[in-house]
Design an enzyme around this catalytic site. Structure first.
Site, mmCIF file in Angstrom:
data_model
loop_
_atom_site.group_PDB
_atom_site.id
_atom_site.type_symbol
_atom_site.label_atom_id
_atom_site.label_comp_id
_atom_site.label_asym_id
_atom_site.label_seq_id
_atom_site.Cartn_x
_atom_site.Cartn_y
_atom_site.Cartn_z
ATOM 1 N N ASN A 1 31.219 66.737 76.635
ATOM 2 C CA ASN A 1 29.810 67.093 76.455
ATOM 3 C C ASN A 1 29.540 67.777 75.111
ATOM 4 O O ASN A 1 28.634 67.376 74.371
ATOM 5 C CB ASN A 1 29.369 67.996 77.630
ATOM 6 C CG ASN A 1 27.981 68.544 77.420
ATOM 7 O OD1 ASN A 1 27.802 69.634 76.875
ATOM 8 N ND2 ASN A 1 26.968 67.799 77.814
ATOM 9 N N LYS B 1 26.171 84.956 84.967
ATOM 10 C CA LYS B 1 25.829 83.609 84.503
ATOM 11 C C LYS B 1 26.995 83.047 83.741
ATOM 12 O O LYS B 1 27.546 83.708 82.852
ATOM 13 C CB LYS B 1 24.589 83.678 83.579
ATOM 14 C CG LYS B 1 24.150 82.332 83.043
ATOM 15 C CD LYS B 1 23.282 81.601 84.023
ATOM 16 C CE LYS B 1 23.122 80.117 83.720
ATOM 17 N NZ LYS B 1 24.180 79.273 84.320
ATOM 18 N N LYS C 1 32.197 83.583 85.418
ATOM 19 C CA LYS C 1 32.785 82.242 85.235
ATOM 20 C C LYS C 1 33.495 81.856 86.520
ATOM 21 O O LYS C 1 33.959 82.710 87.268
ATOM 22 C CB LYS C 1 33.800 82.259 84.093
ATOM 23 C CG LYS C 1 34.123 80.898 83.543
ATOM 24 C CD LYS C 1 33.123 80.506 82.481
ATOM 25 C CE LYS C 1 33.288 79.078 82.028
ATOM 26 N NZ LYS C 1 32.446 78.806 80.844
ATOM 27 N N ASP D 1 31.130 73.230 82.828
ATOM 28 C CA ASP D 1 32.115 73.545 81.784
ATOM 29 C C ASP D 1 33.065 72.341 81.786
ATOM 30 O O ASP D 1 32.680 71.253 82.238
ATOM 31 C CB ASP D 1 32.839 74.870 82.079
ATOM 32 C CG ASP D 1 33.622 75.401 80.869
ATOM 33 O OD1 ASP D 1 33.009 76.007 79.983
ATOM 34 O OD2 ASP D 1 34.850 75.187 80.804
ATOM 35 N N SER E 1 20.523 77.148 79.435
ATOM 36 C CA SER E 1 20.622 77.462 80.868
ATOM 37 C C SER E 1 19.663 78.598 81.216
ATOM 38 O O SER E 1 18.990 78.569 82.249
ATOM 39 C CB SER E 1 22.050 77.893 81.234
ATOM 40 O OG SER E 1 22.887 76.774 81.407
ATOM 41 N N GLN F 1 31.984 85.486 78.154
ATOM 42 C CA GLN F 1 30.605 85.155 78.534
ATOM 43 C C GLN F 1 29.686 86.380 78.488
ATOM 44 O O GLN F 1 28.499 86.260 78.204
ATOM 45 C CB GLN F 1 30.612 84.538 79.944
ATOM 46 C CG GLN F 1 29.396 83.678 80.250
ATOM 47 C CD GLN F 1 29.488 82.268 79.688
ATOM 48 O OE1 GLN F 1 30.544 81.642 79.735
ATOM 49 N NE2 GLN F 1 28.398 81.754 79.150
ATOM 50 N N LYS G 1 28.644 86.673 74.824
ATOM 51 C CA LYS G 1 27.896 85.477 74.435
ATOM 52 C C LYS G 1 26.475 85.536 75.005
ATOM 53 O O LYS G 1 25.494 85.333 74.296
ATOM 54 C CB LYS G 1 28.620 84.242 74.977
ATOM 55 C CG LYS G 1 27.986 82.923 74.602
ATOM 56 C CD LYS G 1 28.507 81.770 75.441
ATOM 57 C CE LYS G 1 30.011 81.636 75.372
ATOM 58 N NZ LYS G 1 30.468 80.342 75.946
HETATM 59 P P1 NDP Z 1 34.195 68.189 78.945
HETATM 60 O O1 NDP Z 1 34.949 68.185 80.198
HETATM 61 O O2 NDP Z 1 32.925 67.436 78.852
HETATM 62 O O3 NDP Z 1 35.116 67.720 77.733
HETATM 63 C C1 NDP Z 1 36.296 68.380 77.427
HETATM 64 C C2 NDP Z 1 36.963 67.699 76.260
HETATM 65 O O4 NDP Z 1 38.052 68.486 75.815
HETATM 66 C C3 NDP Z 1 37.552 66.354 76.624
HETATM 67 O O5 NDP Z 1 37.551 65.511 75.496
HETATM 68 C C4 NDP Z 1 38.967 66.730 77.035
HETATM 69 O O6 NDP Z 1 39.894 65.666 76.949
HETATM 70 C C5 NDP Z 1 39.298 67.804 76.049
HETATM 71 N N1 NDP Z 1 40.271 68.720 76.657
HETATM 72 C C6 NDP Z 1 40.133 69.428 77.794
HETATM 73 N N2 NDP Z 1 41.236 70.130 78.079
HETATM 74 C C7 NDP Z 1 42.085 69.853 77.101
HETATM 75 C C8 NDP Z 1 43.396 70.264 76.823
HETATM 76 N N3 NDP Z 1 44.064 71.126 77.645
HETATM 77 N N4 NDP Z 1 43.984 69.800 75.684
HETATM 78 C C9 NDP Z 1 43.306 68.929 74.855
HETATM 79 N N5 NDP Z 1 42.052 68.509 75.087
HETATM 80 C C10 NDP Z 1 41.460 68.960 76.178
HETATM 81 O O7 NDP Z 1 33.949 69.742 78.616
HETATM 82 P P2 NDP Z 1 32.905 70.399 77.616
HETATM 83 O O8 NDP Z 1 32.637 69.518 76.474
HETATM 84 O O9 NDP Z 1 31.771 70.892 78.433
HETATM 85 O O10 NDP Z 1 33.710 71.688 77.151
HETATM 86 C C11 NDP Z 1 34.490 71.719 75.961
HETATM 87 C C12 NDP Z 1 34.679 73.146 75.515
HETATM 88 O O11 NDP Z 1 33.396 73.740 75.245
HETATM 89 C C13 NDP Z 1 35.344 74.092 76.543
HETATM 90 O O12 NDP Z 1 36.097 75.055 75.845
HETATM 91 C C14 NDP Z 1 34.149 74.774 77.201
HETATM 92 O O13 NDP Z 1 34.512 76.005 77.769
HETATM 93 C C15 NDP Z 1 33.244 74.940 76.000
HETATM 94 N N6 NDP Z 1 31.822 75.140 76.264
HETATM 95 C C16 NDP Z 1 31.110 74.277 77.029
HETATM 96 C C17 NDP Z 1 29.762 74.474 77.229
HETATM 97 C C18 NDP Z 1 28.930 73.504 77.980
HETATM 98 O O14 NDP Z 1 27.713 73.719 78.044
HETATM 99 N N7 NDP Z 1 29.466 72.449 78.540
HETATM 100 C C19 NDP Z 1 29.085 75.665 76.693
HETATM 101 C C20 NDP Z 1 29.904 76.488 75.842
HETATM 102 C C21 NDP Z 1 31.221 76.230 75.670
HETATM 103 P P3 NDP Z 1 40.380 64.899 78.281
HETATM 104 O O15 NDP Z 1 39.229 64.019 78.666
HETATM 105 O O16 NDP Z 1 41.583 64.188 77.858
HETATM 106 O O17 NDP Z 1 40.650 65.961 79.301
HETATM 107 O O1 2IT Z 2 30.979 78.519 78.244
HETATM 108 C C1 2IT Z 2 29.755 78.400 78.466
HETATM 109 O O2 2IT Z 2 28.926 79.108 77.886
HETATM 110 C C2 2IT Z 2 29.323 77.376 79.423
HETATM 111 N N1 2IT Z 2 30.161 76.638 79.927
HETATM 112 C C3 2IT Z 2 27.879 77.257 79.791
HETATM 113 C C4 2IT Z 2 27.494 78.304 80.796
HETATM 114 C C5 2IT Z 2 26.119 78.172 81.382
HETATM 115 O O3 2IT Z 2 25.842 78.945 82.311
HETATM 116 O O4 2IT Z 2 25.325 77.331 80.957
#
Ligand code: NDP
Ligand code: 2IT
Length: 447
Positions: free
Chosen positions: A242, A92, A128, A168, A379, A113, A116
């Site tokens: 997100n 997952k 992943k 992600d 999830s 993961q 976590k």
């Molecule tokens: P999104 O794609 O929704 O947003 C990512 C954000 O981070 C954007 O603002 C983006 O800016 C910025 N970003 C991405 N890459 C870079 C970079 N190389 N340098 C600077 N800024 C960057 O992703 P999420 O919000 O889903 O994910 C954000 C983080 O949270 C990640 O590390 C992800 O692995 C982690 N995460 C996400 C989960 C989820 O449920 N979505 C769960 C647990 C962890 P820009 O638009 O300019 O690219």
């Molecule tokens: O990093 C993470 O934990 C996620 N991007 C969410 C994974 C999931 O299966 O909901």
């Protein structure tokens, strides 16, 4: 061999077997270093080579993803799925679409993961996936064709009881929809093979908000223990995707003031407090840059470059963008400005020297594998609802999420204390996540 030597030899092997995969090395090193006292107490882990096995993915898939752009040109990307560990449940974990994606990033994320998912208390193994595809600037049709091509290969390797991907970076509701549609079409089955689905076709309420809300719930629990709350606190949130958006929403609901957010180009500072409706409109609807915010709200200032966000004075910092976005110099700036709590919404956003600085300076530091587990937790709840063919209310899913985050806080705190590292939540999270997986691997024999 001493426990320290065992750990060193496992790490040497990881370096040798996975050349050039720096993020993976970094994630493995942090976990291994935390485990020394556990290995000392449990020689059976060494005898059964649990560490050697846990750092080796069960399966690595790499594949060509060809698609045709709007100009009629053929494009070729690379797709990945790392099925890391299935000791406590089906693989997952999310799928990331970003040009920086290569095998080392997917392995680091898959490895994190495992622990976590274990911390959530739900039955989920670690995995992943992703691609070096860049969704930025692509039309909806291009994104759809890419997702369909990606899933045409991936659908041979996943399934509701085998491996369940989600979103992600660069993968949200739109992409999950296109991938789900293609899976259903090829496999001819409507099953919960992806999470983060639309609410009308099997998605769970609260999944969109879950990572950000969960992050704030766990920080709230930590603050409560100190007799404090978010009320009146100044908060910095990096990113504007997100996780960042829904972390900001929950901080505001609990009475905190978020003054800064960012994207990969730069950051905005709004001393009056971020107007989240504007950020949602810019990022979720228009898919534009965060600097647009300042054309609407003149109280705010935009600065090019994303590192500067850590020089903003705050009580609580929530890095929610990407790996290694908060380095030693940024950690020093936060400490100097009086920041007392740092919690990782992103995966591994803090560099190892950054984390050391927080711990040395008594900043409460919650690592991503605990603090951002709310996303994968909901999830897991989505999978449970799909199995029941039933949808819970928002209130029920939210209450379960809160409960899971409070339990994670309790478990990582007591694991840290048990091994003589009170308040070190890195050690606590790694140990609490590891033990359950290691014991399950032992019980299942040499596989
Ligand atoms: P999104 O794609 O929704 O947003 C990512 C954000 O981070 C954007 O603002 C983006 O800016 C910025 N970003 C991405 N890459 C870079 C970079 N190389 N340098 C600077 N800024 C960057 O992703 P999420 O919000 O889903 O994910 C954000 C983080 O949270 C990640 O590390 C992800 O692995 C982690 N995460 C996400 C989960 C989820 O449920 N979505 C769960 C647990 C962890 P820009 O638009 O300019 O690219
Ligand atoms: O990093 C993470 O934990 C996620 N991007 C969410 C994974 C999931 O299966 O909901």
């Amino acid at each position: 061999m001493s426990s320290k030597n065992v750990i060193e030899s496992v790490y040497e092997q990881v370096l040798k077997r996975n050349p050039g995969e720096n993020e993976f090395h970094q994630a493995v090193k942090e976990v291994l270093d935390s485990l020394i006292p556990v290995i000392e107490e449990n020689p059976q882990y060494v005898d059964s080579r649990i560490l050697d096995r846990i750092v080796e993915p069960e399966r690595v898939l790499m594949f060509r993803v060809p698609w045709i752009d709007d100009a009629g040109k053929v494009q070729v990307n690379r797709g990945f799925r790392v099925q890391f560990n299935s000791a406590i449940g089906p693989y997952k974990g999310g799928i990331r679409f970003h040009p920086s994606v290569y095998l080392g990033i997917i392995k680091f994320l898959g490895f994190e993961q495992i622990f976590k998912n274990s911390l959530t208390g739900l039955m989920m193994g670690g995995g992943k996936g992703g691609s070096d595809f860049d969704p930025k600037g692509k039309s909806n049709n291009e994104v759809m064709r890419f997702c369909q091509s990606f899933m045409t290969e991936l659908c041979k390797h996943i399934g509701a009881d085998t491996d369940v991907p989600a979103g992600d970076i660069g993968v949200g509701g739109r992409e999950v929809g296109y991938m789900f549609g293609q899976y259903k079409r090829i496999r001819n089955e409507f099953v919960g093979v992806l999470t983060g689905k639309g609410l009308q076709w099997g998605g769970s309420l609260v999944r969109t908000e879950a990572t950000g809300y969960g992050l704030v719930y766990i920080v709230d629990e930590l603050l409560k223990e100190k007799g404090e709350s978010f009320e009146g606190k100044t908060v910095t949130v990096s990113g504007s995707g997100n996780v960042a958006i829904y972390a900001t929403e929950k901080v505001q609901q609990l009475g905190g003031k978020v003054v800064a957010m960012s994207d990969s180009n730069g950051f905005i500072y709004d001393p009056q407090g971020i107007k989240l409706d504007t950020v949602k409109q810019i990022k979720e609807v228009e898919r534009k840059r965060i600097k647009e915010y300042c054309t609407i709200h003149t109280s705010a200032k935009y600065t090019e470059g994303c590192n500067g966000i850590w020089t903003v004075k705050c009580d609580v910092a929530l890095p929610c963008a990407t790996q290694n976005e908060l380095d030693g110099a940024s950690a020093k700036a936060l400490v100097k400005n009086g920041c007392k709590v740092v919690a990782e919404g992103a995966n591994m956003p803090t560099t190892p020297d950054g984390a050391d600085i927080f711990i040395e300076n008594n900043v409460a530091f919650l690592p991503g594998k605990a603090a951002n587990a709310g996303g994968v937790a909901v999830s897991g709840l989505e999978m449970a609802q799909n199995s029941q063919r039933y949808a819970w209310t928002f209130e029920r899913a939210d209450a379960e999420l809160k409960n899971i985050m409070v339990n994670i806080y309790k478990n990582i705190s007591s694991a840290a204390e048990k091994y003589g590292k009170k308040g070190n939540y890195i050690v606590g999270a790694n140990i609490a996540g590891f033990v359950k997986v290691a014991d399950s691997m032992l019980a299942q024999g040499v596989i």
